[in-house]
Motif scaffolding. Structure first.
Motif, PDB file in Angstrom:
ATOM      1  N   GLU A   1     -11.160  26.797  50.590  1.00  0.00           N
ATOM      2  CA  GLU A   1     -12.404  26.708  51.350  1.00  0.00           C
ATOM      3  C   GLU A   1     -12.780  28.064  51.942  1.00  0.00           C
ATOM      4  O   GLU A   1     -13.909  28.519  51.837  1.00  0.00           O
ATOM      5  CB  GLU A   1     -12.260  25.684  52.494  1.00  0.00           C
TER       6      GLU A   1
ATOM      7  N   CYS B   1      -8.565  22.697  56.472  1.00  0.00           N
ATOM      8  CA  CYS B   1      -8.832  21.504  55.690  1.00  0.00           C
ATOM      9  C   CYS B   1      -7.473  20.884  55.442  1.00  0.00           C
ATOM     10  O   CYS B   1      -6.498  21.224  56.104  1.00  0.00           O
ATOM     11  CB  CYS B   1      -9.476  21.863  54.366  1.00  0.00           C
TER      12      CYS B   1
ATOM     13  N   ASN C   1      -5.923  23.931  50.149  1.00  0.00           N
ATOM     14  CA  ASN C   1      -7.342  23.634  50.304  1.00  0.00           C
ATOM     15  C   ASN C   1      -8.000  24.521  51.338  1.00  0.00           C
ATOM     16  O   ASN C   1      -9.134  24.948  51.170  1.00  0.00           O
ATOM     17  CB  ASN C   1      -7.531  22.175  50.695  1.00  0.00           C
ATOM     18  N   THR C   2      -7.273  24.798  52.418  1.00  0.00           N
ATOM     19  CA  THR C   2      -7.848  25.661  53.432  1.00  0.00           C
ATOM     20  C   THR C   2      -8.168  27.027  52.848  1.00  0.00           C
ATOM     21  O   THR C   2      -9.228  27.591  53.079  1.00  0.00           O
ATOM     22  CB  THR C   2      -6.862  25.827  54.608  1.00  0.00           C
TER      23      THR C   2
END
Lengths: 464, 1042, 489
Positions: free
Chosen positions: B289, B280, B285-286
């Motif tokens: 997620e 992401c 954020n990755t």
């Protein structure tokens, strides 16, 4: 010289050459003598070449004389005649063991030659070669074993040398931690093996494979157990094989074992050791035939392992772990093949896979060089694309699978949380109870060991 | 506006101000991270770059504390050098006097002067260790029975006699209580218990010796007990993990790193894994997620992580906010913040550093990271730390309270072990008494203050201080040796030149310019030995051509220039027009083979493909056995096949552009003629060629190619940022051959004769092959010249290989030239060879000046050689400035990286090469999973001697001072003594040495240099470092006939 | 009963006593050490001679030549038989090696007199077949550790309470047996008390805490000397085995089995080396007891073999740890110590002895463990599995301890910590025994098998002749899935 004596002499040479290597490399350090690198190389070279030539000679004579089964009897090692207990030293050359022995000598020889330069000037040079000689001996004994006890003997040697080689760079904690992990899995798998061996002994009255498998020679043997017994023994042996070959659910140790120097990784996880479980299953394959449930379990475990490893291999970002899981994929397939009864295919598969993977592992440090060459040949960045199967999976599930693979299928975590953690909790609780008990008994602090510091004292002078 | 909104706004501003401050803190800490970029373009740099503002001796200690590494070699390594005379006692004396200054001659009672005491402490090894081990030594070895071996006999006899006299006089029987107090009686009686007291008159010598030592030991212990306990200077740690580790032995970082390493590697992956991380926006954020999904791993310590991540996602917490939150959660005080952030980042410094590199130098990698990734990395790391610390404290400490109070809960750690200190101090005094002859009676009479002084003086000269002195002495030894050699040699050269000033210089047979690299020193020396009529030069190996280059078979543009320069021009290699078709065919075939190979490699790791590959895999055993048993032969096979199937293809460089601006697009590729002329002139001016050109002028770039070497690019040309310098040499030759360029150059007063032809060449320093470019353009008139030159070069490279072989333990010392050449070729292609070559190891010297001053001097491949002629320079020292601007940082970077990696191989360096595991195509880990390992690996530096680089520059002290004033970078390195500096005055052959901020005239200590006929005579049969020698071709013999 | 050619047994008992007299009041520890060493050495020689001599007689038991004692104390006072023949030299060897390897740091604190007296008492116990004699000697043996604990001003309560309980139960039990006279069925109470006594002395969980306490608070050497000869097992064979009914034997076996697994688990989580050793030893000695009390010829042979191998290998392991302790102080297993570089030969020896104790192939324990497992599976597959499981845990624990002690970090010191000559002698001697016994196991196994058959025949003599082993096995294995197959032999 008659064919029998020739077989006997050659067969003894095959077994004794690695045994002699263990002795000449292992005894001088015990006496406080250090061998030079050249001496060690010369011994290793001689032992491998003698062993290899002798085994090839046996193959040749077997082909010429058209025999498929050559037992080498070395008599009883231990015997209690009254109790029918005997530890029978018997080695067998047949269609299964001869290719495996030749493969072992070939790859061990290559790796020995590789290591002689790779580990040049390394402080652990001698230590490596001692473990290596144990490994070779273990491999040869395992491959040639004619009774299950002898097989167990070799099996244990392979296990110990593997654990010590994983922890080869033992001045850092990680290799050591991983070494003990490998050893723990091996020990538990070996425990299953030992129980199976003794049970088999009881069931058939002998640990001899030939009496176990009835009249025929591998792969045509007919086991003499009932299907019930076969299932029991087979499951125990499957556990042993799963531990050694890192099948699900024991797969967690395989990538961790990549701590050793490249050549040892190559022979263990690329080539020989990882196939040992499959070899065991091949050796007892007549038993598999007796029970459908057993064969089905073998196939299932093989396929699950293959599927698991091939997913996991895709997300690995370092060369050694990627190769480890790639190996595992193939081992899983091999096990499934054995379960399905394709014995020759499995054997060919093992040999091919072992050679290929050894080459790939030995080339692992050259990865960047090779990538550069390939990029230049192709004329662009090396593309990677999602595989056919990967595209079928819906996106959110794909993300989940990605993490599943990144965390190596949670196998390690599961083992930690479901086995290690409860085990530690229970015994730590017991330890605490013991402490209060002895404290109460002796009316005060009963443990002097509580004061022992966890770190050894570091002298300021030596630190900076 | 209501009051509440105002307040809220204020609060918000305050918060954002705090976050901003946090960002600054992190950025500040990021400077401490290792500065090494991706391993595929290895650039040597000073490991302690962040500390360059400090003087060297201070920086190594500070840096050592920050990173937990050694500032100097271990003491016993210096002691070995002392034993082998690599450090001489006179060097130690000189350095010590210099270091102590006026305090050297201070008298310290019976100890003699401070200088005397310290010399005594340096002369012999002082053992120390944990108290238990000392107790063991005292009881178990004959430490109390025999004097130390180093004790001179006279001292020993004196000490025994004094004790004996004292015992017989005062202590034997209880008749004279007034002469000695009770304490000594107690001690002696204890001893008499163990020795046969009634027989005391007839004790043997050995018994007296043992008795004397026993008494000495008891008195030492007794005396030391009077001294106050010293505080230990353990650097305070602020990380909870360190507190926990200390208290319980459990490491919470194991948990955190397990996740972090895997995730960082996946995030940074430059295309290795076949299933890339579903990214992401950004690292943070990755991670949110990925790990915020349901059905995560069942690890107990991660319980609650998902809830946190979901909360972060829902509230869209920024990474900085998350960091602030974590810091608060862990109870990190504002004033600790910087320290805490720094230590946290350094805990996984390899990955943190790589993230920082990929983020800040995004043009060097295929998949860069967005800005702010390091902050996001820290946010995730702290988040995981919270859980890991919580888990460990719960599990092994039974602590369930808030983590912000964890450190208070653990409380005061590690009180000082005063008993251990007594043993250690006593043992030091005990050893010194034996070495320096302090008798037990004097020691016994010493009052408490006397003991304090004694212990203080000894402890003031701690191991660290001793190592510093040893190191300085070691450097002094090499420096003096070098300067002596230079002085003697230059005086001779100077005399020669004075005597034949009138005679016109002959036109050399050929000229060659190589890189300044230390590995080219021997190559040039051998060229000059083989053909004394040739002339060699050294210049930075990119030859002033800073370009992005793409070879005919290459996929991408590579920058070929020092890392500090950002090139403007692009250069392509093309197939010549008439071969274009053949070239295209070849290209297609290559692409096919490449694709097939790649596919089969990838698919051998998959399910079905792997099955096929494995079933036919037994075929792989053939190359396997070949490559390992016969590496050299195996390496030729593809070559043979290549030649059979593919016609030879000629290529040319697309060097000249038609458009005005340089760029990647067609027409913009290449240089304009004035740019070419500028580059050509610059190099020719730098090397001070003085208008004498031979008919053939070789421009020789260099690189290295080896298997089994993830650090391959570190062996390439340092001036080409870890790439091979062949194209630069080729481009330079092509430019210099261009008549239009020559015209422009001659307009500036540099006449290149019409019959001078430049030829580009490429020297592979690993297998010592030399390859030439564009020979088809060689005029027929020069064919014969070239053949001659080629012969000279061929002999020279064999001799070079021969000289290199003496360093390889696995090469026999009695190799012939051919065997040596074959050996190095085998090494380069050997999969199992961990040391294809030794790269810059042993570098210690940089010569900037005319070759005359160093020609015929055996420098043992330890010197960078930059040609420079002060006579050609202008008032403003333009040439010297630009030469030094390149040479000082580049050479110092190489030298200092070697210094640090060698001093603490596991700490500063990459440790042992053998367990290295290439990760993400960016770096190496140790084994299956570890932090990335920047720095140089052990096998690369094992023969290196850590010495600061000694610059010897042919110029005047004033000139250097002027340059230092103008250039801050150079000044920092020289002022801080990160490099050593000496100048050589070309008019008087005088040497000035820069020390402590000023130049002083150097007086040579020897008058003669050893002489030898050729280099081989000097180095043959010897593996270790060699001293300087004058190579006099006049007494030359043929080498290689042996 | 045949006679030995010389009074070896009496010499074995008297020699250490003479030594103790000579060491008594010797103030110079060096001299005391040398004398103690000499006398334990001579005892070892005599014990070895006794064994050899006995071997030439080809008999089940034998007296001393010129046996003076039996005239007063009865026939069974000083006897050598198949069981005790190798135990005598083994016990003497342990004392000799522990004395030899006593570091000089410990010499001043190491009580040589009580060591010699202990040796004498141990020799006497091993040659004594008279029940009360054995009991008395067992009681006497507890004194030296007790005195040492007191001298070190540690709490003696844990040790004393356990030992009093043990002795009380033992003498009360035997008194009852005596009172009941020679009949085949003894009362449950008497047997139960004997059983409990033997179990306590062998350290069965949860009454094993005296052992950990001893290792914590006594010197390592004393603790080793008190536990490694496995007096509990000896008492079990001498006192319990001949008279106890099967349920009692199986009870002991089950308790021991539990202890074996429990101690193996405990040894894995220990954070300090001595405690680790204590549990490891406990686990292994419990395995011996399992083998003995399963009481089939194979398992008994296995148990007796493991007895010897564990005695040798764990004594070696203990000595290695003692040597390391002498250099670095008490050792923590909570963190890596990284000592390999400084003492490679000790590290190798640690590994070798450790592996020998778990019956690794090629070492002396291998065949013993195989036999033990074989016998145990014969009685019940579950017992067999647990034995194997305990051995597996021990294996993990040993490598774990090895890695913690010798690897994992770099120990920096400027002091050479290499093995001294006495340590080297110990290492080489035990290595030769461990490897030699491992590569050529047949003589050892044969002799142990003879001992086993003798013990069983004695047992059959004293118990109801109508019961035999086979019936015993069939009773206890009725619940198995396929009992008939386990009867095959």
């Amino acid at each position: 010289m008659s064919t029998e004596t020739m077989f006997f002499v050659l067969g003894v040479a095959v077994v004794t050459s690695p045994a002699a290597l263990v002795a000449v490399l292992g005894i001088p350090p015990l006496l406080g003598r250090r061998l030079t690198e050249q001496t060690m190389n010369r011994y290793t070279y001689a032992s491998t070449v003698i062993g290899l030539l002798a085994s090839i000679a046996i193959l040749a004579i077997m082909l010429i004389a058209d025999t498929r089964f050559v037992p080498i009897e070395l008599g009883n090692w231990v015997v209690i005649p009254q109790q029918h207990f005997h530890f029978h030293l018997k080695f067998v050359f047949d269609r299964l063991s001869v290719p495996f022995v030749i493969l072992s000598f070939l790859l061990c020889g290559v790796v020995g030659a590789f290591t002689s330069r790779y580990l040049h000037r390394e402080p652990g040079y001698g230590r490596f070669y001692v473990s290596y000689s144990f490994f070779t001996l273990g491999m040869i004994i395992t491959s040639l074993a004619g009774t299950i006890e002898v097989l167990f003997l070799g099996w244990e040697l392979v296990g110990l040398s593997s654990a010590l080689l994983v922890a080869f760079f033992h001045e850092r904690p990680t290799p050591v931690r991983n070494g003990i992990r490998v050893w723990s899995v091996y020990r538990l798998a070996d425990a299953a093996f030992l129980v199976a061996a003794v049970a088999m002994h009881h069931l058939t009255g002998a640990g001899d494979f030939s009496s176990l498998m009835g009249s025929g020679h591998w792969p045509a043997g007919q086991a003499v157990l009932t299907s019930h017994q076969a299932l029991l023994v087979g499951l125990l042996l499957l556990t042993a094989a799963a531990g050694k070959s890192a099948l699900v659910p024991f797969s967690g140790w395989l990538p961790r074992a990549m701590e050793g120097p490249t050549p040892s990784s190559a022979i263990f996880y690329g080539a020989l050791s990882v196939h040992l479980g499959a070899f065991l299953l091949l050796r007892i394959s007549p038993i598999l035939e007796l029970s459908f449930a057993l064969s089905a379990t073998v196939v299932a475990i093989g396929l699950i392992t293959a599927a698991y490893a091939s997913i996991t291999a895709r997300v690995q970002t370092d060369i050694k772990c990627a190769l480890a899981f790639a190996s595992l994929t193939q081992v899983g397939i091999i096990v499934a093949e054995i379960g399905l009864g394709f014995r020759y295919i499995a054997l060919i598969h093992i040999i091919g896979h072992a050679s290929l993977r050894t080459l790939q592992l030995l080339r692992a440090p050259t990865l960047l060089h090779d990538y550069h060459t390939l990029e230049n040949a192709i004329g662009g960045h090396l593309e990677t694309e999602t595989s056919f199967l990967g595209r079928l999976v819906p996106a959110p599930l794909r993300d989940w699978f990605y993490r599943f693979a990144l965390e190596r299928g949670y196998l390690d975590s599961l083992l930690d949380e479901c086995v290690v953690h409860p085990f530690r909790r229970i015994f730590q609780w017991c330890d605490a109870r013991e402490r209060s008990w002895t404290d109460w008994l002796s009316g005060g602090q009963s443990r002097a060991s509580d004061e022992v510091k966890s770190h050894s004292e570091i002298v300021e002078e030596l630190r900076l | 506006m209501t009051k509440s909104t105002l307040l809220r706004k204020q609060a918000k501003a305050q918060v954002s101000g705090k976050l901003e401050q946090l960002r600054v803190v992190i950025e500040h800490a990021s400077h401490l991270l290792p500065g090494q970029g991706p391993i595929t373009a290895f650039v040597h740099h000073n490991t302690l770059h962040a500390f360059e503002d400090l003087p060297f001796e201070q920086a190594v200690v500070e840096g050592g504390k920050t990173f937990g590494c050694h500032p100097y070699l271990p003491e016993n390594r210096y002691r070995e050098k002392l034993a082998r005379n690599r450090i001489r006692p006179e060097d130690i004396e000189a350095v010590l006097i210099d270091d102590l200054g006026p305090r050297a001659d201070e008298l310290l009672g019976f100890l003699g002067t401070r200088f005397h005491l310290r010399m005594g402490m340096l002369a012999h090894p002082l053992q120390t260790g944990p108290a238990a081990e000392l107790r063991w030594v005292v009881a178990e070895t004959d430490a109390l029975h025999r004097f130390r071996e180093e004790t001179p006999r006279t001292v020993r006899d004196r000490l025994v006699d004094i004790t004996r006299r004292w015992v017989m006089r005062d202590l034997r029987n209880g008749s004279q209580p007034e002469n000695c107090d009770l304490r000594i009686r107690e001690l002696v009686n204890k001893l008499f218990d163990r020795f046969d007291k009634p027989q005391v008159e007839s004790w043997e010598e050995a018994t007296w010796e043992a008795f004397c030592l026993h008494l000495l030991w008891l008195i030492c212990r007794d005396g030391v007990q009077k001294v106050a306990v010293a505080k230990q200077s353990k650097p305070p740690s602020v990380r909870h993990r360190d507190w926990l580790l200390d208290a319980t032995g459990e490491d919470s970082d194991l948990l955190t790193h397990d996740v972090m390493i895997r995730f960082c590697a996946a995030f940074l992956d430059q295309g290795f894994s076949s299933w890339p991380l579903p990214r992401c926006e950004g690292f943070f954020n990755t991670f949110v997620e990925q790990y915020g999904q349901t059905f995560g791993p069942p690890n107990r310590w991660q319980r609650g992580l998902r809830r946190q991540l979901v909360r972060i996602r829902n509230e869209s917490t920024t990474p900085l906010e998350s960091i602030a939150e974590s810091l608060e959660y862990l109870g990190v005080l504002e004033e600790e913040q910087e320290e805490f952030v720094t230590q946290t980042l350094l805990a996984l410094s390899g990955y943190a550093g790589m993230i920082w590199q990929v983020e800040s130098n995004s043009d060097r990698v295929a998949h860069p990271a967005p800005e702010g990734t390091l902050i996001e990395f820290l946010a995730i790391r702290l988040l995981l730390d919270r859980f890991a610390i919580g888990n460990v404290s719960r599990k092994s400490l039974g602590y369930t309270g808030p983590l912000s109070e964890l450190r208070e809960h653990i409380g005061k750690r590690t009180e000082i072990d005063s008993e251990a200190q007594v043993e250690q101090r006593a043992f030091l005094v005990f050893q010194l008494s034996q070495l320096l002859g302090w008798d037990s009676e004097t020691l016994y009479q010493l009052p408490a203050e006397g003991w304090s002084t004694l212990v203080r003086e000894i402890e003031a000269f701690s191991g660290l201080e001793r190592r510093r002195i040893y190191h300085l002495a070691f450097e002094r030894q090499y420096r003096n040796q070098t300067l002596d050699a230079v002085a003697i040699h230059s005086r001779r050269v100077w005399k020669d030149s004075q005597s034949k000033t009138t005679s016109e210089r002959l036109r050399p047979i050929f000229q060659i310019v190589c890189c300044i690299d230390d590995r080219e020193e021997s190559f040039r020396r051998h060229l000059e030995e083989v053909d004394p009529q040739c002339e060699t030069f050294g210049a930075a190996g990119f030859f002033a051509i800073a370009m992005y280059y793409r070879g005919v078979a290459e996929a991408h543009y590579t920058p070929l220039c020092p890392a500090i320069i950002k090139p403007k021009q692009y250069v392509d290699e093309d197939v010549v027009y008439s071969f274009e078709k053949a070239g295209e065919q070849r290209r297609r075939r290559q692409r096919l083979i490449g694709t097939v190979t790649h596919r089969s490699h990838l698919s051998s790791r998959t399910f079905a493909g792997g099955w096929l590959a494995a079933v036919f895999g037994s075929l792989a055993s053939i190359p396997l056995v070949m490559q390992i048993i016969f590496p050299r032969a195996a390496s030729r096979i593809p070559g043979i096949f290549g030649n059979l199937f593919l016609p030879p293809v000629l290529t040319k460089l697309q060097l000249e552009r038609s458009e005005a601006l340089p760029g990647q697009e067609p027409g913009h590729i290449g240089y304009s003629v004035p740019e070419m002329a500028e580059a050509v002139e610059r190099v020719l001016r730098d090397i001070g060629i003085k208008n004498i050109f031979s008919r053939l002028f070789i421009v020789c770039g260099h690189g290295s190619s080896s298997l089994n070497n993830p650090h391959e690019s570190a062996y390439n040309c340092g001036a080409c940022a870890g790439a091979r310098g062949g194209p630069n040499a080729r481009a330079f030759a092509q430019m210099a051959n261009d008549p239009r360029v020559r015209k422009l150059v001659s307009d500036h007063g540099l006449q290149i004769p019409k019959d001078t032809v430049f030829v580009g060449a490429y020297h592979n320093t690993c297998d010592d092959s030399v390859e030439y470019f564009d020979l088809e353009l060689l005029p027929t008139t020069h064919k014969e010249d070239f053949a001659k030159v080629q012969k000279v070069i061929d002999v020279s490279r064999a001799r070079n290989a021969h000289e290199r072989c003496r360093r390889f333990q696995s090469a026999a010392l009695d190799f012939s030239l051919d065997e040596a050449l074959r050996h190095v070729e085998g090494r380069a292609n050997d999969l199992s060879q961990a040391r294809p070559e030794y790269n810059h190891a042993t570098n210690a010297l940089c010569f900037v000046g005319r070759r005359e001053w160093s020609r015929n001097l055996f420098l043992d491949r330890r010197a960078f050689l930059q040609s420079y002629d002060p006579k050609q320079d202008d008032e403003n020292l333009t040439i010297l400035t630009r030469v030094l601007q390149a040479a000082v940082p580049v050479c110092a970077g190489i030298n200092l990286e070697y210094y640090f990696s060698c001093v603490d191989s596991a700490g500063w360096g990459a440790g042992n090469k053998l367990p290295h595991n290439i990760t993400s195509l960016l770096g190496v880990m140790d084994g299956a999973a570890s932090d990335l390992r920047p720095g140089l690996y052990h096998q690369m530096i094992e023969i290196h001697e850590p010495l600061r680089l000694l610059f010897v520059i042919e110029t005047t002290p004033e000139a250097i001072l002027k340059i230092m004033e103008a250039d801050e970078g150079i000044a920092k390195l020289i002022h801080g003594h990160w490099v050593q500096l000496a100048t050589l005055d070309s008019d008087s052959a005088e040497i000035h040495l820069y020390q402590n901020g000023k130049f002083s005239l150097y007086q040579p200590t020897i008058a003669e240099l050893p002489e030898c006929g050729c280099s081989a005579d000097w180095y043959r049969g010897w593996r270790n470092h060699l001293g300087f020698a004058q190579v006099s071709p006049s007494i030359s013999k043929q080498v290689g006939k042996s | 009963m045949l006679e030995l050619h010389l009074p070896w047994l009496e010499l074995c008992i008297v020699t250490p006593l003479v030594g103790a007299l000579l060491v008594w009041r010797k103030r110079d520890p060096e001299v005391a050490w040398k004398r103690a060493l000499t006398f334990t050495g001579i005892t070892l020689l005599f014990a070895f001679c006794a064994w050899e001599d006995f071997g030439t007689l080809h008999t089940f038991d034998a007296h001393d030549h010129w046996d003076a004692v039996s005239q007063w104390l009865g026939d069974d006072a000083i006897v050598i038989d198949e069981l005790s023949a190798p135990l005598l030299p083994l016990a003497a060897l342990l004392f000799f090696l522990i004395t030899l390897a006593t570091p000089r740091t410990k010499i001043r604190r190491f009580p040589f007199v009580s060591t010699l007296v202990s040796l004498s008492m141990l020799m006497a116990m091993l040659t004594c077949r008279q029940p009360w004699g054995v009991i008395g000697l067992l009681a006497a043996q507890t004194l030296p550790p007790f005195l040492e604990l007191r001298a070190r001003s540690r709490s003696t309560r844990a040790f004393t309470l356990h030992m009093l309980l043990f002795l009380g139960l033992l003498s009360a039990g035997w008194a009852m047996i005596d009172a009941e006279g020679p009949k085949s069925e003894h009362s449950y109470l008497a047997i139960g008390m004997l059983m409990a006594a033997v179990l306590i002395r062998s350290g069965v969980a949860p009454l094993h805490c005296w052992m950990t306490d001893l290792f914590e608070n006594a010197t390592f050497g004393t603790a080793l000397l008190f536990v490694t000869p496995m007096a509990g097992a000896y008492a079990a064979v001498r006192l319990v085995l001949p008279i106890a009914p099967d349920w009692a034997l199986h009870g002991i076996a089950l308790f021991s089995l539990f202890t074996a697994v429990y101690a193996a688990g405990m040894s894995l989580i220990q954070r300090e080396a001595r405690r680790f050793f204590c549990y490891l030893f406990l686990s292994n000695s419990s395995l011996v007891l399992v083998g003995l009390e399963v009481a089939t010829p194979v398992s008994l042979t296995g148990g007796l073999c493991v007895w010897l191998s564990v005695g040798m290998s764990l004594a070696g392991l203990g000595l290695t740890m003692r040597a390391v302790e002498a250099r670095t102080g008490r050792i923590s297993l909570a963190d890596y110590q990284g000592l390999y570089e400084h003492m490679p030969s000790l590290a190798a020896f640690f590994l070798l002895t450790g592996l020998a104790s778990i019956g690794f192939p090629g070492t002396v324990g291998f065949v013993g463990v195989e036999l033990l497992v074989d016998g145990a599976i014969g009685i019940s597959p579950y017992v067999g599995m647990l034995v194997v499981f305990a051995a597996a845990l021990n294996g993990i624990a040993i490598l774990h301890a090895y890695f913690r002690l010798f690897t994992g970090t770099q120990h920096t010191t400027l002091i050479s910590l290499e093995a001294r000559w006495p340590e080297k002698v110990v290492v080489l001697l035990l290595t030769a025994l461990i490897l030699g016994g491992g590569l050529h196991p047949q003589p050892g196994v044969t002799s142990r098998y003879h001992a086993a058959t003798e013990i069983i025949s004695r047992r059959e003599e004293s118990s109801n002749p109508s019961r035999n082993d086979h019936a015993l096995i069939s009773e206890s294995t009725e619940h198995l899935t396929s009992p008939s197959h386990f009867l095959g032999k």
